[in-house]
Design a protein around this motif. Structure first.
Motif, PDB file in Angstrom:
ATOM      1  N   SER A 110     -55.889  -2.522 -19.899  1.00 39.16           N
ATOM      2  CA  SER A 110     -55.931  -3.494 -20.983  1.00 39.16           C
ATOM      3  C   SER A 110     -56.890  -4.611 -20.585  1.00 39.16           C
ATOM      4  O   SER A 110     -56.962  -4.988 -19.406  1.00 39.16           O
ATOM      5  N   ASN A 111     -57.658  -5.068 -21.555  1.00 40.01           N
ATOM      6  CA  ASN A 111     -58.614  -6.157 -21.348  1.00 40.01           C
ATOM      7  C   ASN A 111     -59.918  -5.777 -20.632  1.00 40.01           C
ATOM      8  O   ASN A 111     -60.752  -6.638 -20.351  1.00 40.01           O
ATOM      9  N   VAL A 112     -60.110  -4.503 -20.340  1.00 41.26           N
ATOM     10  CA  VAL A 112     -61.320  -4.106 -19.593  1.00 41.26           C
ATOM     11  C   VAL A 112     -62.582  -4.198 -20.465  1.00 41.26           C
ATOM     12  O   VAL A 112     -63.704  -4.237 -19.949  1.00 41.26           O
ATOM     13  N   GLY A 113     -62.372  -4.216 -21.798  1.00 45.55           N
ATOM     14  CA  GLY A 113     -63.530  -4.348 -22.694  1.00 45.55           C
ATOM     15  C   GLY A 113     -63.834  -3.114 -23.529  1.00 45.55           C
ATOM     16  O   GLY A 113     -64.966  -2.918 -23.964  1.00 45.55           O
ATOM     17  N   LYS A 114     -62.807  -2.302 -23.811  1.00 46.12           N
ATOM     18  CA  LYS A 114     -63.011  -1.071 -24.598  1.00 46.12           C
ATOM     19  C   LYS A 114     -63.456  -1.400 -26.031  1.00 46.12           C
ATOM     20  O   LYS A 114     -64.465  -0.891 -26.516  1.00 46.12           O
ATOM     21  N   SER A 115     -62.656  -2.253 -26.686  1.00 46.52           N
ATOM     22  CA  SER A 115     -62.963  -2.572 -28.089  1.00 46.52           C
ATOM     23  C   SER A 115     -64.286  -3.323 -28.189  1.00 46.52           C
ATOM     24  O   SER A 115     -65.076  -3.092 -29.117  1.00 46.52           O
ATOM     25  N   SER A 116     -64.548  -4.217 -27.227  1.00 43.95           N
ATOM     26  CA  SER A 116     -65.807  -4.973 -27.257  1.00 43.95           C
ATOM     27  C   SER A 116     -67.001  -4.037 -27.130  1.00 43.95           C
ATOM     28  O   SER A 116     -68.041  -4.254 -27.752  1.00 43.95           O
ATOM     29  N   SER A 133     -59.814  -9.070 -28.216  1.00 36.37           N
ATOM     30  CA  SER A 133     -59.030 -10.268 -27.924  1.00 36.37           C
ATOM     31  C   SER A 133     -59.039 -10.543 -26.433  1.00 36.37           C
ATOM     32  O   SER A 133     -59.124  -9.614 -25.624  1.00 36.37           O
ATOM     33  N   GLY A 137     -53.592  -6.075 -23.965  1.00 38.02           N
ATOM     34  CA  GLY A 137     -52.627  -5.300 -24.763  1.00 38.02           C
ATOM     35  C   GLY A 137     -52.853  -5.468 -26.253  1.00 38.02           C
ATOM     36  O   GLY A 137     -51.953  -5.232 -27.057  1.00 38.02           O
ATOM     37  N   HIS A 138     -54.041  -5.855 -26.636  1.00 38.77           N
ATOM     38  CA  HIS A 138     -54.306  -6.155 -28.048  1.00 38.77           C
ATOM     39  C   HIS A 138     -54.353  -4.895 -28.914  1.00 38.77           C
ATOM     40  O   HIS A 138     -53.757  -4.848 -29.982  1.00 38.77           O
ATOM     41  N   THR A 139     -55.088  -3.891 -28.480  1.00 38.86           N
ATOM     42  CA  THR A 139     -55.203  -2.654 -29.282  1.00 38.86           C
ATOM     43  C   THR A 139     -53.933  -1.828 -29.107  1.00 38.86           C
ATOM     44  O   THR A 139     -53.593  -1.428 -27.992  1.00 38.86           O
ATOM     45  N   LYS A 218     -68.486  -5.595 -18.286  1.00 42.57           N
ATOM     46  CA  LYS A 218     -68.583  -7.028 -17.998  1.00 42.57           C
ATOM     47  C   LYS A 218     -69.520  -7.318 -16.821  1.00 42.57           C
ATOM     48  O   LYS A 218     -69.270  -8.199 -16.004  1.00 42.57           O
ATOM     49  N   ASP A 220     -72.245  -8.688 -16.802  1.00 44.01           N
ATOM     50  CA  ASP A 220     -72.864 -10.028 -16.852  1.00 44.01           C
ATOM     51  C   ASP A 220     -72.135 -11.033 -15.993  1.00 44.01           C
ATOM     52  O   ASP A 220     -72.720 -12.001 -15.520  1.00 44.01           O
ATOM     53  N   SER A 254     -71.207  -5.871 -22.823  1.00 45.72           N
ATOM     54  CA  SER A 254     -71.147  -5.888 -24.287  1.00 45.72           C
ATOM     55  C   SER A 254     -71.584  -7.244 -24.824  1.00 45.72           C
ATOM     56  O   SER A 254     -72.122  -7.336 -25.917  1.00 45.72           O
ATOM     57  N   ILE A 255     -71.350  -8.281 -24.031  1.00 44.75           N
ATOM     58  CA  ILE A 255     -71.715  -9.636 -24.472  1.00 44.75           C
ATOM     59  C   ILE A 255     -73.243  -9.790 -24.490  1.00 44.75           C
ATOM     60  O   ILE A 255     -73.814 -10.336 -25.416  1.00 44.75           O
TER      61      ILE A 255
HETATM   62  N1  GTP Z   1     -68.202 -11.618 -20.023  1.00 45.02           N
HETATM   63  C1  GTP Z   1     -67.878 -10.529 -20.718  1.00 45.02           C
HETATM   64  N2  GTP Z   1     -66.683 -10.488 -21.347  1.00 45.02           N
HETATM   65  C2  GTP Z   1     -66.362  -9.364 -22.031  1.00 45.02           C
HETATM   66  C3  GTP Z   1     -67.218  -8.247 -22.086  1.00 45.02           C
HETATM   67  N3  GTP Z   1     -66.610  -7.271 -22.799  1.00 45.02           N
HETATM   68  C4  GTP Z   1     -65.437  -7.788 -23.192  1.00 45.02           C
HETATM   69  N4  GTP Z   1     -65.272  -9.045 -22.741  1.00 45.02           N
HETATM   70  C5  GTP Z   1     -64.128  -9.917 -22.993  1.00 45.02           C
HETATM   71  O1  GTP Z   1     -62.950  -9.312 -22.448  1.00 45.02           O
HETATM   72  C6  GTP Z   1     -61.821  -9.565 -23.276  1.00 45.02           C
HETATM   73  C7  GTP Z   1     -61.127  -8.273 -23.642  1.00 45.02           C
HETATM   74  O2  GTP Z   1     -61.983  -7.519 -24.442  1.00 45.02           O
HETATM   75  P1  GTP Z   1     -61.450  -6.295 -25.354  1.00 45.02           P
HETATM   76  O3  GTP Z   1     -62.654  -5.572 -25.789  1.00 45.02           O
HETATM   77  O4  GTP Z   1     -60.518  -6.773 -26.397  1.00 45.02           O
HETATM   78  O5  GTP Z   1     -60.662  -5.453 -24.257  1.00 45.02           O
HETATM   79  P2  GTP Z   1     -59.818  -4.113 -24.469  1.00 45.02           P
HETATM   80  O6  GTP Z   1     -60.083  -3.245 -23.305  1.00 45.02           O
HETATM   81  O7  GTP Z   1     -60.086  -3.534 -25.806  1.00 45.02           O
HETATM   82  O8  GTP Z   1     -58.349  -4.677 -24.377  1.00 45.02           O
HETATM   83  P3  GTP Z   1     -56.956  -4.085 -24.975  1.00 45.02           P
HETATM   84  O9  GTP Z   1     -57.191  -3.701 -26.406  1.00 45.02           O
HETATM   85  O10 GTP Z   1     -56.025  -5.229 -24.850  1.00 45.02           O
HETATM   86  O11 GTP Z   1     -56.588  -2.942 -24.121  1.00 45.02           O
HETATM   87  C8  GTP Z   1     -62.354 -10.340 -24.487  1.00 45.02           C
HETATM   88  O12 GTP Z   1     -62.119 -11.721 -24.265  1.00 45.02           O
HETATM   89  C9  GTP Z   1     -63.844 -10.040 -24.480  1.00 45.02           C
HETATM   90  O13 GTP Z   1     -64.634 -11.060 -25.042  1.00 45.02           O
HETATM   91  C10 GTP Z   1     -68.482  -8.333 -21.400  1.00 45.02           C
HETATM   92  O14 GTP Z   1     -69.321  -7.418 -21.387  1.00 45.02           O
HETATM   93  N5  GTP Z   1     -68.741  -9.495 -20.735  1.00 45.02           N
END
Ligand code: GTP
Ligand code: MG
Length: 278
Positions: A110-116, A133, A137-139, A218, A220, A254-255
């Motif tokens: 969770s939070n690794v950046g899948k959705s982003s 988010s 645990g958002h998705t 991430k 960056d 992704s950013i």
């Molecule tokens: N600096 C940086 N932050 C990122 C990057 N990708 C995602 N984030 C941040 O990481 C956080 C989680 O991103 P999500 O894409 O929601 O992560 P997820 O893996 O979908 O999370 P869950 O749905 O909770 O499992 C957000 O605050 C994003 O802005 C990146 O490439 N660089």
């Protein structure tokens, strides 16, 4: 080792795998035809200072031509004949949409950046909402995004901290039952590196016999030391615990949109859709 022998090696390694065979053949065909300049791969840049890179040329086998990179980008741009849209979110494998496209899944903590990452891949289709988010645990559902007739991108709930209760049923159920899944991207945070939950995910993918590819996210915000340590760990893990994974990891932000065009091209190759590009 030449590009062609690299390809042959990978072809041999994966020939036995039914999902891989189809795309490795087309991939070899594309590579042997290429005449353009090799595009910039962030991993290559990062490894430049090292005499002995952790991922040598024999691993970095995916080096498409600029022309193919350009063509692949078009797949991610919608038009009236190529609709990019959110399709469905499911919590049970029985609800998976019925379609004939290849699926590419995005898995990771969770939070690794899948959705982003999916959001960035689909950023030329601003009407498509991919929810991200900073709260882990958002998705909660397995979400399907349709890219024309080309493929489906599948955003999964994250595992580990704040893992949704239905993870086993929805995510594991989907992975174990999907008939159309041709690749799973296993995302790892470049600064955090592989965690115990990731090793469980690797075991699960091995057990289900699913081909997978590592993506380091991430990038960056990863310091050089942390990134190097992640790469070192990844190299060891790939050798010892992930013999079926693709030999080349992808480094993305992704950013900043770093490494995204190479990843789009890889998706086009593995889904066999480059030739269908307008
Ligand atoms: N600096 C940086 N932050 C990122 C990057 N990708 C995602 N984030 C941040 O990481 C956080 C989680 O991103 P999500 O894409 O929601 O992560 P997820 O893996 O979908 O999370 P869950 O749905 O909770 O499992 C957000 O605050 C994003 O802005 C990146 O490439 N660089
Ligand atoms: Mg998410």
């Amino acid at each position: 080792m030449s590009l062609t022998s690299n390809c042959n090696l990978v072809l041999l390694m994966y020939k036995s795998h039914v999902n891989w065979y189809k795309y490795v053949r087309s991939w070899e065909r594309h590579l042997s035809n290429q005449s353009g300049k090799v595009i910039l791969n962030p991993l290559v840049e990062q490894q430049k200072p090292f005499k002995e890179p952790l991922f040598p040329e024999s691993n970095l086998v995916f080096t498409p031509s600029e022309k193919d990179v350009d063509k692949a980008q078009q797949l991610f741009v919608p038009d009236k004949n190529h609709i990019i849209k959110y399709c469905k979110g499911v919590y049970d494998p029985s609800q998976v949409p019925s379609h004939r496209k290849t699926e590419i899944a995005f898995l990771g903590r969770s939070n690794v950046g899948k959705s982003s990452l999916i959001k960035e891949l689909l950023n030329a289709a601003p009407k498509v909402q991919v929810r991200t988010s900073k709260t882990p645990g958002h998705t909660k559902l397995v979400n399907f995004f349709e890219v024309g007739n080309a493929f489906m991108l599948v955003d999964m709930p994250g595992y580990g901290y704040r893992q949704p209760e239905n993870f086993e049923r929805s995510a594991e159920g989907y992975l174990n039952n999907s008939k159309r899944l041709s690749m799973t991207f296993l995302l790892v945070d470049s600064s955090v590196g592989l965690q115990p939950a990731d090793y469980i995910a690797i075991d699960m993918l091995n057990e289900f016999g699913l081909p997978f590819t590592f993506i380091l996210t991430k990038y960056d915000k990863a310091g050089k030391r942390a990134l190097y340590s992640t790469l070192l760990d990844l190299r060891e893990t790939m050798d010892k615990k992930a013999p079926t994974c693709f030999p080349q990891p992808f480094l993305v932000s992704s950013i900043k949109s770093w490494g995204i065009s190479l990843l789009k091209t890889f998706i086009a190759y593995i889904t066999n859709t480059l030739e269908t590009t307008r």
